[in-house]
Write a protein that holds these residues in place. Structure first.
Motif, PDB file in Angstrom:
ATOM      1  N   ASP A  44       0.828  -1.213   0.000  1.00  0.00           N
ATOM      2  CA  ASP A  44       0.000   0.000   0.000  1.00  0.00           C
ATOM      3  C   ASP A  44       0.857   1.256   0.000  1.00  0.00           C
ATOM      4  OD1 ASP A  44      -2.362  -1.513   0.047  1.00  0.00           O
ATOM      5  OD2 ASP A  44      -2.405  -1.540   2.244  1.00  0.00           O
ATOM      6  N   ILE A  45       1.944   1.226   0.733  1.00  0.00           N
ATOM      7  CA  ILE A  45       2.848   2.379   0.772  1.00  0.00           C
ATOM      8  C   ILE A  45       3.519   2.559  -0.584  1.00  0.00           C
ATOM      9  CG2 ILE A  45       5.035   3.227   1.741  1.00  0.00           C
ATOM     10  CD1 ILE A  45       4.072   2.174   4.472  1.00  0.00           C
ATOM     11  N   LEU A  46       3.981   1.475  -1.188  1.00  0.00           N
ATOM     12  CA  LEU A  46       4.594   1.579  -2.521  1.00  0.00           C
ATOM     13  C   LEU A  46       3.595   2.123  -3.537  1.00  0.00           C
ATOM     14  CD1 LEU A  46       6.704  -1.709  -2.777  1.00  0.00           C
ATOM     15  CD2 LEU A  46       7.529   0.619  -2.323  1.00  0.00           C
ATOM     16  N   ALA A  47       2.349   1.689  -3.452  1.00  0.00           N
ATOM     17  CA  ALA A  47       1.309   2.188  -4.358  1.00  0.00           C
ATOM     18  C   ALA A  47       1.073   3.684  -4.136  1.00  0.00           C
ATOM     19  CB  ALA A  47       0.015   1.401  -4.169  1.00  0.00           C
ATOM     20  N   GLU A  48       1.076   4.103  -2.883  1.00  0.00           N
ATOM     21  CA  GLU A  48       0.910   5.532  -2.568  1.00  0.00           C
ATOM     22  C   GLU A  48       2.090   6.342  -3.117  1.00  0.00           C
ATOM     23  OE1 GLU A  48      -0.240   9.209  -0.480  1.00  0.00           O
ATOM     24  OE2 GLU A  48      -1.339   7.494  -1.249  1.00  0.00           O
ATOM     25  N   TYR A  49       3.303   5.850  -2.913  1.00  0.00           N
ATOM     26  CA  TYR A  49       4.478   6.526  -3.475  1.00  0.00           C
ATOM     27  C   TYR A  49       4.299   6.712  -4.986  1.00  0.00           C
ATOM     28  CZ  TYR A  49       7.375   5.455   0.744  1.00  0.00           C
ATOM     29  OH  TYR A  49       7.914   5.358   2.005  1.00  0.00           O
ATOM     30  N   TYR A  50       3.977   5.619  -5.660  1.00  0.00           N
ATOM     31  CA  TYR A  50       3.863   5.663  -7.120  1.00  0.00           C
ATOM     32  C   TYR A  50       2.756   6.621  -7.557  1.00  0.00           C
ATOM     33  CZ  TYR A  50       3.621   4.337 -11.978  1.00  0.00           C
ATOM     34  OH  TYR A  50       3.624   4.384 -13.347  1.00  0.00           O
ATOM     35  N   SER A  51       1.599   6.518  -6.904  1.00  0.00           N
ATOM     36  CA  SER A  51       0.463   7.370  -7.247  1.00  0.00           C
ATOM     37  C   SER A  51       0.804   8.854  -7.121  1.00  0.00           C
ATOM     38  CB  SER A  51      -0.721   7.024  -6.341  1.00  0.00           C
ATOM     39  OG  SER A  51      -1.775   7.925  -6.522  1.00  0.00           O
ATOM     40  N   VAL A  52       1.478   9.213  -6.056  1.00  0.00           N
ATOM     41  CA  VAL A  52       1.815  10.620  -5.823  1.00  0.00           C
ATOM     42  C   VAL A  52       2.963  11.083  -6.734  1.00  0.00           C
ATOM     43  CG1 VAL A  52       2.672  12.285  -4.118  1.00  0.00           C
ATOM     44  CG2 VAL A  52       0.919  10.621  -3.475  1.00  0.00           C
ATOM     45  N   PHE A  75      16.650  -1.804  -0.293  1.00  0.00           N
ATOM     46  CA  PHE A  75      17.242  -1.592   1.022  1.00  0.00           C
ATOM     47  C   PHE A  75      16.244  -1.746   2.167  1.00  0.00           C
ATOM     48  CE2 PHE A  75      19.982   0.996  -1.814  1.00  0.00           C
ATOM     49  CZ  PHE A  75      21.149   0.271  -1.649  1.00  0.00           C
ATOM     50  N   GLY A  76      14.968  -1.926   1.812  1.00  0.00           N
ATOM     51  CA  GLY A  76      13.936  -1.927   2.831  1.00  0.00           C
ATOM     52  C   GLY A  76      13.427  -3.286   3.242  1.00  0.00           C
ATOM     53  N   ILE A  77      12.442  -3.238   4.113  1.00  0.00           N
ATOM     54  CA  ILE A  77      11.785  -4.429   4.646  1.00  0.00           C
ATOM     55  C   ILE A  77      10.285  -4.293   4.372  1.00  0.00           C
ATOM     56  CG2 ILE A  77      11.198  -5.710   6.737  1.00  0.00           C
ATOM     57  CD1 ILE A  77      13.849  -4.677   7.928  1.00  0.00           C
ATOM     58  N   ASN A  78       9.738  -5.301   3.704  1.00  0.00           N
ATOM     59  CA  ASN A  78       8.302  -5.339   3.461  1.00  0.00           C
ATOM     60  C   ASN A  78       7.632  -5.802   4.751  1.00  0.00           C
ATOM     61  OD1 ASN A  78       5.706  -5.655   2.459  1.00  0.00           O
ATOM     62  ND2 ASN A  78       6.405  -6.526   0.539  1.00  0.00           N
ATOM     63  N   SER A  79       6.652  -5.062   5.213  1.00  0.00           N
ATOM     64  CA  SER A  79       6.090  -5.297   6.545  1.00  0.00           C
ATOM     65  C   SER A  79       4.578  -5.433   6.526  1.00  0.00           C
ATOM     66  CB  SER A  79       6.469  -4.120   7.443  1.00  0.00           C
ATOM     67  OG  SER A  79       5.836  -4.219   8.695  1.00  0.00           O
ATOM     68  N   SER A  80       4.086  -6.003   7.591  1.00  0.00           N
ATOM     69  CA  SER A  80       2.647  -6.051   7.837  1.00  0.00           C
ATOM     70  C   SER A  80       2.239  -4.766   8.561  1.00  0.00           C
ATOM     71  CB  SER A  80       2.294  -7.273   8.674  1.00  0.00           C
ATOM     72  OG  SER A  80       2.961  -7.204   9.916  1.00  0.00           O
ATOM     73  N   PHE A  96       0.853   4.299   6.898  1.00  0.00           N
ATOM     74  CA  PHE A  96       2.199   4.639   7.354  1.00  0.00           C
ATOM     75  C   PHE A  96       2.308   4.454   8.872  1.00  0.00           C
ATOM     76  CE2 PHE A  96       1.524   6.880   3.406  1.00  0.00           C
ATOM     77  CZ  PHE A  96       2.689   6.629   2.713  1.00  0.00           C
ATOM     78  N   TYR A  97       1.289   4.923   9.566  1.00  0.00           N
ATOM     79  CA  TYR A  97       1.260   4.815  11.020  1.00  0.00           C
ATOM     80  C   TYR A  97       1.187   3.355  11.459  1.00  0.00           C
ATOM     81  CZ  TYR A  97      -0.042   6.017  15.822  1.00  0.00           C
ATOM     82  OH  TYR A  97      -0.078   6.141  17.187  1.00  0.00           O
ATOM     83  N   GLU A  98       0.336   2.570  10.816  1.00  0.00           N
ATOM     84  CA  GLU A  98       0.166   1.176  11.206  1.00  0.00           C
ATOM     85  C   GLU A  98       1.389   0.318  10.886  1.00  0.00           C
ATOM     86  OE1 GLU A  98      -4.682   0.778  11.243  1.00  0.00           O
ATOM     87  OE2 GLU A  98      -3.611  -0.012   9.499  1.00  0.00           O
ATOM     88  N   VAL A  99       2.078   0.617   9.815  1.00  0.00           N
ATOM     89  CA  VAL A  99       3.318  -0.113   9.515  1.00  0.00           C
ATOM     90  C   VAL A  99       4.382   0.235  10.558  1.00  0.00           C
ATOM     91  CG1 VAL A  99       5.212  -0.374   7.850  1.00  0.00           C
ATOM     92  CG2 VAL A  99       2.840  -0.485   7.072  1.00  0.00           C
ATOM     93  N   ALA A 100       4.447   1.497  10.956  1.00  0.00           N
ATOM     94  CA  ALA A 100       5.396   1.882  12.012  1.00  0.00           C
ATOM     95  C   ALA A 100       5.038   1.187  13.328  1.00  0.00           C
ATOM     96  CB  ALA A 100       5.422   3.396  12.189  1.00  0.00           C
ATOM     97  N   LEU A 101       3.762   1.113  13.646  1.00  0.00           N
ATOM     98  CA  LEU A 101       3.331   0.441  14.877  1.00  0.00           C
ATOM     99  C   LEU A 101       3.698  -1.044  14.873  1.00  0.00           C
ATOM    100  CD1 LEU A 101      -0.280   1.838  15.531  1.00  0.00           C
ATOM    101  CD2 LEU A 101       1.776   2.258  16.893  1.00  0.00           C
ATOM    102  N   ALA A 102       3.686  -1.658  13.722  1.00  0.00           N
ATOM    103  CA  ALA A 102       3.955  -3.091  13.609  1.00  0.00           C
ATOM    104  C   ALA A 102       5.437  -3.429  13.771  1.00  0.00           C
ATOM    105  CB  ALA A 102       3.461  -3.613  12.261  1.00  0.00           C
ATOM    106  N   ASN A 103       6.281  -2.425  13.767  1.00  0.00           N
ATOM    107  CA  ASN A 103       7.726  -2.654  13.817  1.00  0.00           C
ATOM    108  C   ASN A 103       8.330  -1.936  15.006  1.00  0.00           C
ATOM    109  OD1 ASN A 103       8.498  -4.082  11.110  1.00  0.00           O
ATOM    110  ND2 ASN A 103       6.890  -2.587  10.660  1.00  0.00           N
ATOM    111  N   GLU A 104       8.544  -2.690  16.060  1.00  0.00           N
ATOM    112  CA  GLU A 104       9.104  -2.129  17.280  1.00  0.00           C
ATOM    113  C   GLU A 104      10.418  -1.414  16.970  1.00  0.00           C
ATOM    114  OE1 GLU A 104      10.765  -3.816  21.470  1.00  0.00           O
ATOM    115  OE2 GLU A 104       8.986  -4.768  20.637  1.00  0.00           O
ATOM    116  N   ASP A 105      10.619  -0.299  17.599  1.00  0.00           N
ATOM    117  CA  ASP A 105      11.836   0.508  17.454  1.00  0.00           C
ATOM    118  C   ASP A 105      12.002   1.110  16.069  1.00  0.00           C
ATOM    119  OD1 ASP A 105      12.399   0.063  20.092  1.00  0.00           O
ATOM    120  OD2 ASP A 105      13.931  -1.441  19.721  1.00  0.00           O
ATOM    121  N   SER A 106      10.901   1.263  15.342  1.00  0.00           N
ATOM    122  CA  SER A 106      10.981   1.970  14.068  1.00  0.00           C
ATOM    123  C   SER A 106      10.430   3.379  14.257  1.00  0.00           C
ATOM    124  CB  SER A 106      10.195   1.235  12.981  1.00  0.00           C
ATOM    125  OG  SER A 106       8.810   1.279  13.254  1.00  0.00           O
ATOM    126  N   PHE A 107      10.747   4.234  13.314  1.00  0.00           N
ATOM    127  CA  PHE A 107      10.267   5.608  13.327  1.00  0.00           C
ATOM    128  C   PHE A 107       9.330   5.820  12.155  1.00  0.00           C
ATOM    129  CE2 PHE A 107      14.309   5.730  15.522  1.00  0.00           C
ATOM    130  CZ  PHE A 107      14.048   6.533  16.610  1.00  0.00           C
TER     131      PHE A 107
END
Length: 153
Positions: A44-52, A75-80, A96-107
């Motif tokens: 979903d994030i990749l689709a948003e990047y492309y769309s914008v 260089f990235g990690i595909n996440s839930s 964006f918020y939910e992907v950050a929440l799913a990954n402890e210690d991410s920003f």
């Protein structure tokens, strides 16, 4: 130490449109390419990047858009996602918020900090650069560890 971050679309747009190499968004993208930041994304994030990024008003070359998306994937990690309890002003920001929440210690790095809940892991590009500098500092210690920023023991 690696820094993991979900990069909001506005940060990437700003970096690609900037004429100046010293802006925080351009520097942030350079850190991503150098491997100092590991981007976290999902489809979903990749689709948003492309769309914008393909919007005619930005007039970005297709090759630059493709290269940018490839860098994120390479260089990235595909996440839930982890479902958020909060409601955001713009429903498109929730991924964006939910992907950050799913990954402890991410920003979550965004230029629109007011669009997200006030949390220690939601930072501006300038704040992310400061975190990187602190991590590179010989004085770097326990208080600069991401888990401390999250309030975890």
């Amino acid at each position: 130490m690696k820094i993991y971050a979900v990069i909001d679309t506005n940060v990437i747009v700003s970096a690609l449109l900037s004429r100046f190499k010293n802006t925080s968004t351009v520097q942030l993208m350079q850190h991503l390419i150098l491997g100092d930041i590991t981007p976290i994304y999902n489809d979903d994030i990749l689709a948003e990047y492309y769309s914008v990024l393909t919007r005619p008003k930005f007039n970005l070359p297709e090759s630059l858009i493709d290269e940018t998306l490839e860098v994120v994937k390479k260089f990235g990690i595909n996440s839930s996602r982890k479902e958020a309890e909060e409601q955001l002003p713009d429903p498109k920001d929730i991924v964006f918020y939910e992907v950050a929440l799913a990954n402890e210690d991410s920003f979550l790095v965004t230029g629109n900090i007011k669009h997200f809940p006030k949390k220690p892991f939601v930072v501006t590009p300038a704040e992310m650069l400061q975190i990187i500098q602190e991590m590179d500092s010989p004085k770097h210690g326990l208080l600069s560890e991401p888990s401390v920023r999250y309030g975890k023991k």
